[in-house]
Design a protein around this motif. Sequence first.
Motif, PDB file in Angstrom:
ATOM      1  N   UNK A  28      28.087 109.148  59.739  1.00  0.00           N
ATOM      2  CA  UNK A  28      28.304 109.909  58.377  1.00  0.00           C
ATOM      3  C   UNK A  28      28.008 109.004  57.349  1.00  0.00           C
ATOM      4  N   UNK A  29      28.145 107.585  57.394  1.00  0.00           N
ATOM      5  CA  UNK A  29      27.650 106.450  56.575  1.00  0.00           C
ATOM      6  C   UNK A  29      26.288 106.480  56.501  1.00  0.00           C
ATOM      7  N   UNK A  30      25.635 106.430  57.576  1.00  0.00           N
ATOM      8  CA  UNK A  30      24.156 105.990  57.643  1.00  0.00           C
ATOM      9  C   UNK A  30      23.277 107.084  57.553  1.00  0.00           C
ATOM     10  N   UNK A  31      23.655 108.249  58.405  1.00  0.00           N
ATOM     11  CA  UNK A  31      22.870 109.508  58.102  1.00  0.00           C
ATOM     12  C   UNK A  31      23.302 110.410  57.489  1.00  0.00           C
TER      13      UNK A  31
ATOM     14  N   UNK B 139      22.494 119.215  59.350  1.00  0.00           N
ATOM     15  CA  UNK B 139      21.484 120.102  58.464  1.00  0.00           C
ATOM     16  C   UNK B 139      20.078 120.324  58.726  1.00  0.00           C
ATOM     17  N   UNK B 140      19.489 119.336  59.110  1.00  0.00           N
ATOM     18  CA  UNK B 140      17.936 119.413  59.512  1.00  0.00           C
ATOM     19  C   UNK B 140      17.915 120.574  60.728  1.00  0.00           C
ATOM     20  N   UNK B 141      18.949 120.436  61.670  1.00  0.00           N
ATOM     21  CA  UNK B 141      18.742 121.186  62.959  1.00  0.00           C
ATOM     22  C   UNK B 141      19.049 122.623  62.356  1.00  0.00           C
ATOM     23  N   UNK B 142      20.061 122.882  61.398  1.00  0.00           N
ATOM     24  CA  UNK B 142      20.206 124.060  61.212  1.00  0.00           C
ATOM     25  C   UNK B 142      18.979 124.789  60.178  1.00  0.00           C
TER      26      UNK B 142
END
Length: 90
Positions: free
Chosen positions: A22-25, A31-34
């Motif tokens: 969560x912190x890094x990405x 969201x990108x997969x969706x």
Amino acid sequence: MFRRAAHGLGIAIDNAARAVYRKALGLRIPAARIRLADIEADRDFCAQRLEDACADVDYWRGQLDCAEKALQQAEWEHSRLLHGLDRSPR
């Protein structure tokens, strides 16, 4: 007792990994997969609609050709009848 400690340690590792993600990405990966899945679904939908439209175009072109041939035949017969009536003695 060892199982419970190992299980607790596994959960702690999962939570730590999630926090790092969560912190890094952020939530960009899910969201990108969706987004990717949505775009693929849109593409598939558009491809299906295009295929359906092309089939409709082929069908209606055939119908138009038949109607034009029938119209030409009817015009020819009408013209033949008119000219035949003009030639007949009254």
